[in-house]
Design a protein around this motif. Sequence first.
Motif, PDB file in Angstrom:
ATOM      1  N   GLY A   1       0.476  -1.131  -0.082  1.00 46.35           N
ATOM      2  CA  GLY A   1       0.099  -0.051   0.198  1.00 46.35           C
ATOM      3  C   GLY A   1       0.941   1.185  -0.518  1.00 46.35           C
ATOM      4  O   GLY A   1       2.099   0.887  -0.217  1.00 46.35           O
ATOM      5  N   THR A   2       0.184   2.167  -0.272  1.00 49.54           N
ATOM      6  CA  THR A   2       1.176   3.404  -0.414  1.00 49.54           C
ATOM      7  C   THR A   2       1.433   4.058   1.110  1.00 49.54           C
ATOM      8  O   THR A   2       2.404   5.002   0.965  1.00 49.54           O
ATOM      9  CB  THR A   2       0.219   4.556  -0.002  1.00 49.54           C
ATOM     10  N   ASP A   3       1.147   3.407   2.280  1.00 50.23           N
ATOM     11  CA  ASP A   3       1.646   3.814   3.911  1.00 50.23           C
ATOM     12  C   ASP A   3       2.754   2.218   4.268  1.00 50.23           C
ATOM     13  O   ASP A   3       2.773   2.621   5.586  1.00 50.23           O
ATOM     14  CB  ASP A   3       0.880   4.344   4.341  1.00 50.23           C
ATOM     15  N   ALA A   4       3.193   1.464   3.467  1.00 49.68           N
ATOM     16  CA  ALA A   4       3.830   0.643   3.534  1.00 49.68           C
ATOM     17  C   ALA A   4       5.080   0.621   3.735  1.00 49.68           C
ATOM     18  O   ALA A   4       6.193   0.343   4.729  1.00 49.68           O
ATOM     19  CB  ALA A   4       4.087   0.087   2.483  1.00 49.68           C
ATOM     20  N   ASN A   5       5.546   2.019   3.379  1.00 48.29           N
ATOM     21  CA  ASN A   5       7.146   2.250   4.039  1.00 48.29           C
ATOM     22  C   ASN A   5       7.068   3.164   5.619  1.00 48.29           C
ATOM     23  O   ASN A   5       8.397   3.541   5.768  1.00 48.29           O
ATOM     24  CB  ASN A   5       7.801   3.568   2.821  1.00 48.29           C
ATOM     25  N   ARG A   6       5.926   4.261   5.863  1.00 46.08           N
ATOM     26  CA  ARG A   6       5.991   4.646   6.570  1.00 46.08           C
ATOM     27  C   ARG A   6       5.707   3.054   8.111  1.00 46.08           C
ATOM     28  O   ARG A   6       5.668   4.531   9.675  1.00 46.08           O
ATOM     29  CB  ARG A   6       5.026   5.322   7.463  1.00 46.08           C
ATOM     30  N   VAL A   7       5.718   2.646   7.843  1.00 43.82           N
ATOM     31  CA  VAL A   7       5.489   1.785   9.404  1.00 43.82           C
ATOM     32  C   VAL A   7       6.567   1.021   9.923  1.00 43.82           C
ATOM     33  O   VAL A   7       6.741   0.203   8.964  1.00 43.82           O
ATOM     34  CB  VAL A   7       4.192   0.945   9.048  1.00 43.82           C
TER      35      VAL A   7
END
Length: 592
Positions: free
Chosen positions: A35-41
């Motif tokens: 998903g678009t937030d995969a790098n933020r977690v």
Amino acid sequence: MAAGAYAQNLELNAYVDRTTIGVNQQFELNVELSGTDANRVPQPDLPDLTAFATFIGSSSSQNIQIVNGRMTVSKTYTHHFIATKVGKFRIPAIVLRYKGRTISSDPIEIEIVKTSGGGPPQAGQNRGRREASNDLSELLFLKATVSKRRVYQNEPVVVSYKIYTAVNVTNYGISQLPNMVGFWSEEFELPQRPRLYTEVVNGRQYRVAEIKKLALFPQGPGEKTVEPLVIECEVQLPRRRRRDLFDSFFDDPFFGRSERRVIRANPVQIEVVAVPLKERPADLSGAVGSFSLRAAVDKSRVKTNEAVTLRVDISGSGNIKILPQPKVNFPADFEVYDPKINESITRKGAAITGNKTFEYVMIPRFAGEQIIKPIRFSYFDLASKSYRTLTTDPIRVSVEKGAQQFSNVGMAASKEDVKFIGKDIRFIQIRMPEFKRVGRVFYKSAIFYALLVLPLFALAGAVGYRRHVERVQADVAYARSRKANQMALKRLKKAQKKLGEGESKAFYAEVSSALMGYIGDKFNVAAAGLITDQVETMLRERGIQAETVSNYIDCLQTCDYKRFAPTEADRDEMKAFFDKARKAIIALEREI
């Protein structure tokens, strides 16, 4: 909460490389964030597996895609374990807290079994053992899914055939189509190159492709079985080698070996129930789905003896091909011709939609205000589980007197032909008697010379017939083509017998067999595999006149409809259609 809470921005999946593991063997637990937030977690925490496995290390990989300006990230954490205890175990769900929400994966069931060797695995050992096995049932299978398990008669059931693979499939082909007895089938249009996506089944990740999709319309109530689809696959496996330092190099697919595997889908049971008898309309045609009805004329003011067209259009979702011709009450002063029928079917998405149009050419013979009464169409509506009857408005046509007007006296007069009842005057013979020339002899006559050369013609005919017989025996295509008309007429005799017995379904089945059999014999192809569209293409490619092709295809479509129509045809209708089919075969024989 479920992982779908952030399905558009973040998804969490967990899977293992296999669910059956030998004790002291290595296995992988993969945790995938997409998903678009995969790098933020942050990296999700692993559950405690020390009861049955020992952790030996981790690695990670990342994939970034930009489609239409939108970036999607997929990040995979691969954790390596060694199985330490025999038994069945559950890997708990992996939980991630993000933006005040909790996202979790599904738990995974695994089984650790005893192996012949008791020592710890060496590099490449597990992979070599798995690939040496000939059993690919857990790595490659075909699955049939249906949209519904319980449907009404003529309600569409969408059947999807998907191939699931954890190995490299280089090619595949359908070797056996499912038997569709008891169903009318329509095939959905799919891309020539199937779209691949990933799916986790029982804790294992597979590449999935939809290879065939059908809409089935059950023709009668009862338990129905959708038979399996069978395909043959070319599977590429790594070449079997002794374990050495170059195993990882030769595991590359370039050095692999190919094997042919046959896989079949699971049969599917469907329960078909009849539509309710209560409040069933008298004019119900058997249509099931959702439809609309429209009717209009191309002009509302005409003159006598001037053609006007009535267009009746039935559109919607359902089995478009079996929609019957509507009953139209035309004014008595209209001369009406058989309708031209057109179908337009869309086989995309998850439903079969389209429309069926009936165009009637009418010629008014007398002046005045004429009214076409409302047209009715009844069907069973799936959304409301009830019957619906659609009705058009009355259609008014104003007819003015034209240049040529039939008189009332002429129309009222009897149409019976004038009969010849005899002669009351006998004429005297006025021809001259025949005279023979004196001295005329037979051996000098033309008849004598004709008799002399007749044996030569007979000999030439015998030679030609002999060559014809030899060619018939040696050339199957020629023999079938020569006997096509004869075989078709024989099949029509069977249909005529069914006509005499009043068996409507069997009659139309025999006529269809005669029509398809004629095409199969004439062009030396298997009649069993022919469809109406293919027949039309074959005839047009051979330069057959459009009217002849249209009449022949119309006969085939009528047979298809009448064989599966819920109502029986009367004897007069079958007799008229029998003559039409026989003339269609004769007309086609003259042009080929």
